[in-house]
Enzyme design. Structure first.
Site, PDB file in Angstrom:
ATOM      1  N   ASP A  37      34.718 -23.387  33.307  1.00 44.42           N
ATOM      2  CA  ASP A  37      35.655 -23.697  34.375  1.00 44.42           C
ATOM      3  C   ASP A  37      35.158 -24.915  35.130  1.00 44.42           C
ATOM      4  OD1 ASP A  37      37.981 -21.652  35.717  1.00 44.42           O
ATOM      5  OD2 ASP A  37      37.305 -23.287  37.002  1.00 44.42           O
ATOM      6  N   ASN A  90      42.647 -21.710  27.835  1.00 40.40           N
ATOM      7  CA  ASN A  90      43.426 -21.109  28.915  1.00 40.40           C
ATOM      8  C   ASN A  90      43.565 -21.979  30.156  1.00 40.40           C
ATOM      9  OD1 ASN A  90      44.535 -18.702  30.558  1.00 40.40           O
ATOM     10  ND2 ASN A  90      42.697 -19.322  31.685  1.00 40.40           N
ATOM     11  N   TYR A 154      54.497 -29.753  34.031  1.00 35.90           N
ATOM     12  CA  TYR A 154      54.024 -28.418  33.666  1.00 35.90           C
ATOM     13  C   TYR A 154      54.846 -27.860  32.510  1.00 35.90           C
ATOM     14  CZ  TYR A 154      52.851 -23.447  34.027  1.00 35.90           C
ATOM     15  OH  TYR A 154      52.444 -22.167  33.763  1.00 35.90           O
ATOM     16  N   LYS A 158      53.647 -27.147  28.578  1.00 38.57           N
ATOM     17  CA  LYS A 158      53.656 -25.804  27.999  1.00 38.57           C
ATOM     18  C   LYS A 158      54.510 -25.741  26.741  1.00 38.57           C
ATOM     19  CE  LYS A 158      50.817 -24.101  30.974  1.00 38.57           C
ATOM     20  NZ  LYS A 158      49.428 -23.797  30.538  1.00 38.57           N
ATOM     21  N   ILE A 187      52.041 -13.968  36.828  1.00 41.22           N
ATOM     22  CA  ILE A 187      50.747 -13.294  36.828  1.00 41.22           C
ATOM     23  C   ILE A 187      50.023 -13.635  38.135  1.00 41.22           C
ATOM     24  CG2 ILE A 187      48.639 -12.863  35.510  1.00 41.22           C
ATOM     25  CD1 ILE A 187      51.275 -12.423  33.940  1.00 41.22           C
ATOM     26  N   THR A 189      47.601 -15.148  39.854  1.00 44.96           N
ATOM     27  CA  THR A 189      46.578 -16.170  39.645  1.00 44.96           C
ATOM     28  C   THR A 189      46.573 -17.154  40.815  1.00 44.96           C
ATOM     29  OG1 THR A 189      48.006 -17.798  38.539  1.00 44.96           O
ATOM     30  CG2 THR A 189      47.103 -16.026  37.167  1.00 44.96           C
TER      31      THR A 189
END
Length: 281
Positions: A37, A90, A154, A158, A187, A189
């Site tokens: 990360d 991810n 974005y 994707k 989700i 996050t």
């Protein structure tokens, strides 16, 4: 990959959210996990928490939008574990706006993290995985990679991850490497605060647009949906199951299935119009 115990995984964006959920689920299955990360403090806390469960985990800090840093992270992983069998691409950010709010920094940052890091991850890891007899690659797209609701970087990034994963599944399957694309819905996050990790070279990428009443309300709704979203640990369990059973697509819920069916319906009607036009000639 039915037997995950003893294998090694490399997970990007692993300090929180979906990445940490996946790292946790894999570690619980006996997988050795290198967590990667850009956010050092959160990364250290995540690894410390997993170590308390006797998981075999380690950390490496990297900005995956820089290929050289990703390559350096790979070398540290190889030095620690010797091999990698599972790649989890991810890391993701939510930068950039729709048409009329585009800027070069927003495109560069979003595509760099969300798409190019996936490309580089596959480029770097796939030969290693193949040389060890095979493994699995999971790349995180989004439900927005199948039903784009706008022209944001974005969504474009994707869609790219979905296309790349679908193509790689056909190409890498015969080489012993399974490929799955994760298309999560809402989700729980930190995606709505991606700018906290914005590198200086992308200054201006998250320049806020003028917020009228409608935009402000949409933003508020989005924040609420994410903050009340699905538990990332559940997503991690789905990904582990997807790896074990070689699922092409990993979804987290059925909320958006009608919208995807509607999109496919429009595509089918496009073919029907051509078929009807030929029939009339």
């Amino acid at each position: 990959m039915k037997d995950l115990a003893g294998k090694t995984a490399f997970v990007t964006g692993a300090a929180s959210g979906i990445g940490l959920g996946i790292a946790t689920a894999l570690a619980q299955a006996g997988v050795k996990v290198m967590l990667c990360d850009i956010e050092e403090a959160a990364l250290a806390a995540a690894v410390e928490g997993l170590k308390r469960t006797n998981a075999d985990v380690a950390l490496v800090r990297a900005d995956v939008s820089l290929k050289a840093e990703l390559q350096a992270a790979v070398e540290q992983t190889r030095a620690r574990y010797g091999a990698v069998h599972i790649l989890i691409n991810n890391a993701g950010v939510g930068g950039g706006g729709s048409y009329g709010m585009w800027n070069d920094a927003g495109w560069s940052w979003t595509l760099g993290v969300n798409l190019m890091a996936v490309v580089w991850g596959v480029e770097i890891f796939a030969p290693m995985i193949e040389s060890q007899g095979g493994g699995h690659i999971v790349s995180t797209a989004s439900i927005a990679g199948l039903i784009s609701g706008g022209s944001t970087p974005y969504n474009v990034s994707k869609y790219g991850v979905v296309a790349l994963s679908e193509g790689l599944r056909h190409e890498l399957g015969p080489r012993g490497i399974g490929v799955s694309v994760l298309c999560p819905g809402f989700i729980r996050t930190n995606i709505m605060s991606s700018q906290r990790n914005l590198p200086e070279r992308f200054a201006g990428a998250t320049r806020p647009p003028p917020l009228d009443g409608a935009r402000l309300e949409r933003m508020k709704q989005m924040v609420e949906r994410v903050s009340g979203g699905i538990d990332p640990l559940y997503v991690g369990e789905l990904v582990r199951e997807g790896i074990e059973n070689d699922w092409p697509y990993i979804f987290t819920d059925c909320e958006f299935e009608p919208m995807i069916e509607a999109r496919f319906g429009e595509i089918k009607r496009g073919f029907d119009r051509i078929r009807d036009r030929k029939a009339r000639r």
